[in-house]
Every structure is written in C-alpha cells, then in structure tokens.
Design a protein around this motif. Structure first.
Motif, mmCIF file in Angstrom:
data_model
loop_
_atom_site.group_PDB
_atom_site.id
_atom_site.type_symbol
_atom_site.label_atom_id
_atom_site.label_comp_id
_atom_site.label_asym_id
_atom_site.label_seq_id
_atom_site.Cartn_x
_atom_site.Cartn_y
_atom_site.Cartn_z
ATOM 1 N N ALA A 98 6.457 -53.623 0.813
ATOM 2 C CA ALA A 98 6.745 -54.714 1.745
ATOM 3 C C ALA A 98 5.549 -55.064 2.621
ATOM 4 O O ALA A 98 5.714 -55.538 3.740
ATOM 5 C CB ALA A 98 7.953 -54.338 2.613
ATOM 6 N N LEU A 99 4.379 -54.792 2.118
ATOM 7 C CA LEU A 99 3.171 -55.174 2.853
ATOM 8 C C LEU A 99 2.047 -55.438 1.863
ATOM 9 O O LEU A 99 2.049 -54.891 0.759
ATOM 10 C CB LEU A 99 2.737 -54.086 3.838
ATOM 11 C CG LEU A 99 2.327 -52.729 3.262
ATOM 12 C CD1 LEU A 99 1.394 -52.026 4.212
ATOM 13 C CD2 LEU A 99 3.556 -51.849 2.997
ATOM 14 N N GLN A 100 1.147 -56.284 2.291
ATOM 15 C CA GLN A 100 -0.045 -56.520 1.479
ATOM 16 C C GLN A 100 -1.287 -56.242 2.330
ATOM 17 O O GLN A 100 -1.800 -55.147 2.320
ATOM 18 C CB GLN A 100 -0.018 -57.928 0.904
ATOM 19 C CG GLN A 100 1.050 -58.061 -0.192
ATOM 20 C CD GLN A 100 1.090 -59.413 -0.846
ATOM 21 O OE1 GLN A 100 0.095 -60.100 -0.971
ATOM 22 N NE2 GLN A 100 2.270 -59.820 -1.278
ATOM 23 N N CYS A 101 -1.713 -57.214 3.150
ATOM 24 C CA CYS A 101 -2.902 -56.923 3.973
ATOM 25 C C CYS A 101 -2.573 -55.955 5.097
ATOM 26 O O CYS A 101 -3.448 -55.253 5.590
ATOM 27 C CB CYS A 101 -3.496 -58.210 4.534
ATOM 28 S SG CYS A 101 -2.608 -58.881 5.975
ATOM 29 N N GLY A 102 -1.307 -55.936 5.541
ATOM 30 C CA GLY A 102 -0.886 -54.972 6.553
ATOM 31 C C GLY A 102 -1.073 -55.414 7.992
ATOM 32 O O GLY A 102 -0.689 -54.678 8.905
ATOM 33 N N ILE A 103 -1.652 -56.573 8.218
ATOM 34 C CA ILE A 103 -1.889 -56.995 9.607
ATOM 35 C C ILE A 103 -0.569 -57.182 10.359
ATOM 36 O O ILE A 103 -0.442 -56.823 11.527
ATOM 37 C CB ILE A 103 -2.706 -58.305 9.636
ATOM 38 C CG1 ILE A 103 -4.118 -58.060 9.130
ATOM 39 C CG2 ILE A 103 -2.734 -58.890 11.060
ATOM 40 C CD1 ILE A 103 -4.975 -57.200 10.017
ATOM 41 N N CYS A 104 0.423 -57.727 9.696
ATOM 42 C CA CYS A 104 1.703 -57.971 10.371
ATOM 43 C C CYS A 104 2.562 -56.718 10.459
ATOM 44 O O CYS A 104 3.535 -56.679 11.218
ATOM 45 C CB CYS A 104 2.492 -59.042 9.610
ATOM 46 S SG CYS A 104 3.077 -58.467 7.982
ATOM 47 N N THR A 105 2.249 -55.724 9.644
ATOM 48 C CA THR A 105 3.176 -54.611 9.414
ATOM 49 C C THR A 105 3.505 -53.792 10.666
ATOM 50 O O THR A 105 4.685 -53.499 10.914
ATOM 51 C CB THR A 105 2.635 -53.698 8.290
ATOM 52 O OG1 THR A 105 2.274 -54.512 7.172
ATOM 53 C CG2 THR A 105 3.674 -52.690 7.867
ATOM 54 N N LEU A 135 5.233 -63.095 12.087
ATOM 55 C CA LEU A 135 4.772 -63.881 10.942
ATOM 56 C C LEU A 135 4.018 -63.008 9.945
ATOM 57 O O LEU A 135 3.277 -62.107 10.322
ATOM 58 C CB LEU A 135 3.866 -65.019 11.420
ATOM 59 C CG LEU A 135 4.463 -65.932 12.489
ATOM 60 C CD1 LEU A 135 3.510 -67.075 12.806
ATOM 61 C CD2 LEU A 135 5.821 -66.467 12.053
ATOM 62 N N CYS A 136 4.237 -63.319 8.662
ATOM 63 C CA CYS A 136 3.519 -62.635 7.586
ATOM 64 C C CYS A 136 2.953 -63.701 6.654
ATOM 65 O O CYS A 136 3.700 -64.540 6.150
ATOM 66 C CB CYS A 136 4.454 -61.707 6.812
ATOM 67 S SG CYS A 136 3.630 -60.940 5.388
ATOM 68 N N ARG A 137 1.656 -63.640 6.428
ATOM 69 C CA ARG A 137 1.021 -64.643 5.572
ATOM 70 C C ARG A 137 0.986 -64.210 4.119
ATOM 71 O O ARG A 137 0.530 -64.959 3.260
ATOM 72 C CB ARG A 137 -0.412 -64.894 6.053
ATOM 73 C CG ARG A 137 -0.471 -65.449 7.451
ATOM 74 C CD ARG A 137 -1.890 -65.573 7.944
ATOM 75 N NE ARG A 137 -2.659 -66.494 7.105
ATOM 76 C CZ ARG A 137 -3.900 -66.862 7.381
ATOM 77 N NH1 ARG A 137 -4.503 -66.403 8.451
ATOM 78 N NH2 ARG A 137 -4.537 -67.684 6.574
ATOM 79 N N CYS A 138 1.438 -62.976 3.823
ATOM 80 C CA CYS A 138 1.203 -62.436 2.487
ATOM 81 C C CYS A 138 2.460 -62.268 1.642
ATOM 82 O O CYS A 138 2.472 -62.601 0.469
ATOM 83 C CB CYS A 138 0.540 -61.072 2.584
ATOM 84 S SG CYS A 138 -0.962 -61.007 3.544
ATOM 85 N N THR A 139 3.496 -61.693 2.217
ATOM 86 C CA THR A 139 4.556 -61.134 1.368
ATOM 87 C C THR A 139 5.661 -62.100 0.990
ATOM 88 O O THR A 139 6.428 -61.819 0.073
ATOM 89 C CB THR A 139 5.239 -59.944 2.069
ATOM 90 O OG1 THR A 139 5.909 -60.430 3.240
ATOM 91 C CG2 THR A 139 4.237 -58.877 2.462
ATOM 92 N N GLY A 140 5.810 -63.195 1.731
ATOM 93 C CA GLY A 140 6.940 -64.079 1.469
ATOM 94 C C GLY A 140 8.225 -63.583 2.103
ATOM 95 O O GLY A 140 9.277 -64.173 1.903
#
Ligand code: FES
Ligand code: FES
Length: 158
Positions: A98-105, A135-140
């Motif tokens: 449930a994460l990609q770049c991790g900035i929002c995580t 907000l998350c720009r990666c995961t949808g």
C-alpha cells in the motif's frame, strides 16, 4: 530573536528543545530532533504528509508551531512500532503493497491509527472520508483502503 525553550512529551518520552518563534513543529521534529518520519509535502496543510497527533488530535505539523507543543503530548510515526514489532497497520501496508514512494505513508499511518482507535469497524466509506486529507500521488488509494480495512478486521479478531 531569542529561541524558545519547549518542554513536551514526544511518543511518551519527555523531550526538551529550543526553537525559533516561527519554527513549525514539523521543522522542529525533522531539523532539531532528527525525527524525519513526518514528511513535508506542501507546507500549507493540504497533503497530510506531516500528520502527527497533538494531545490525541490529528494535526498537520506544518501548521503547528514548535512552541505550541509546550506541555503537550505529541505522537509521531516514530512511536508507532513497538521496538522491532511493527504496528498491525504497518504490517498490513507492507502485505498489501500500500505504498510506493512512501512520502504519504507516515501521515496516512498516523491518521489511520487514530481512526481505528475510535472506530474498530469502519466502513470503506468511513475510511475514505477519514483519509481524505491525506493525499497520495502514487497508489490510487485502493491498496491503502484495503490495508486499513484488513487491519481493522485483524485487530477485531475477525
Ligand atoms: S506538509 Fe503539512 S499538510 Fe502538507
Ligand atoms: S506512496 Fe507516493 S505519495 Fe503515496
């Protein structure tokens, strides 16, 4: 301008620091206390990447002054795991990718933990509304929502 001496509690630990009068809590955490888990996305209260709790309430730490932490209780992502044992939300985020770049995580995990502490059986809609400020720009978002719902079910013993 003289710095302000602040005495506070962070993740249960009594903590003191010096900060500029206009220094945000986010900058204090990251720059003075070397707690870089809370991220800076927008600095305007829009993205939620900097989310922490202050006396149990979710706040954007980019909108809170470090001086406002005086005599308060701050919880950050660094306090979420118990030593090497991940919080169930952290484990489920890994399991669900449930994460990609991790900035929002970090912000999402702090916010989701606060949700599950007051509602152990949220609906998907409730989770989506609760996390609307993160907000998350990666995961949808779908994997994030699934991970939160799965954590809630696991913590209920379902
Ligand atoms: S950095 Fe605080 S809300 Fe975006
Ligand atoms: S994982 Fe990149 S912003 Fe959410």
């Amino acid at each position: 301008m003289p710095k302000i001496h602040v005495t506070t509690t962070i993740n249960g630990d009594p903590t003191e620091f010096l900060c500029e009068p206009n220094q945000t809590l986010l900058d204090v955490l990251r720059d003075e206390l070397n707690m870089t888990g809370s991220k800076e996305g927008c600095s305007t209260g829009d993205c939620g990447a900097c989310t922490v709790t202050l006396d149990g309430r979710l706040v954007c730490s980019c909108l809170v002054l470090g001086a406002e932490a005086e005599s308060r209780e701050v919880e950050t992502i660094e306090g979420m795991a118990d030593g090497d044992a991940l919080h169930p939300l952290q484990a489920k985020f890994l399991e669900h990718a449930a994460l990609q770049c991790g900035i929002c995580t970090p912000g999402i995990l702090v916010a989701a933990k606060a949700l599950l502490e007051q509602n152990d059986n949220p609906t998907e809609t409730e989770v989506r509304y609760w996390l609307a400020g993160n907000l998350c720009r990666c995961t949808g978002y779908d994997k994030i929502i699934r991970a939160v719902l799965d954590t809630a079910a696991e913590m209920r013993g379902a």
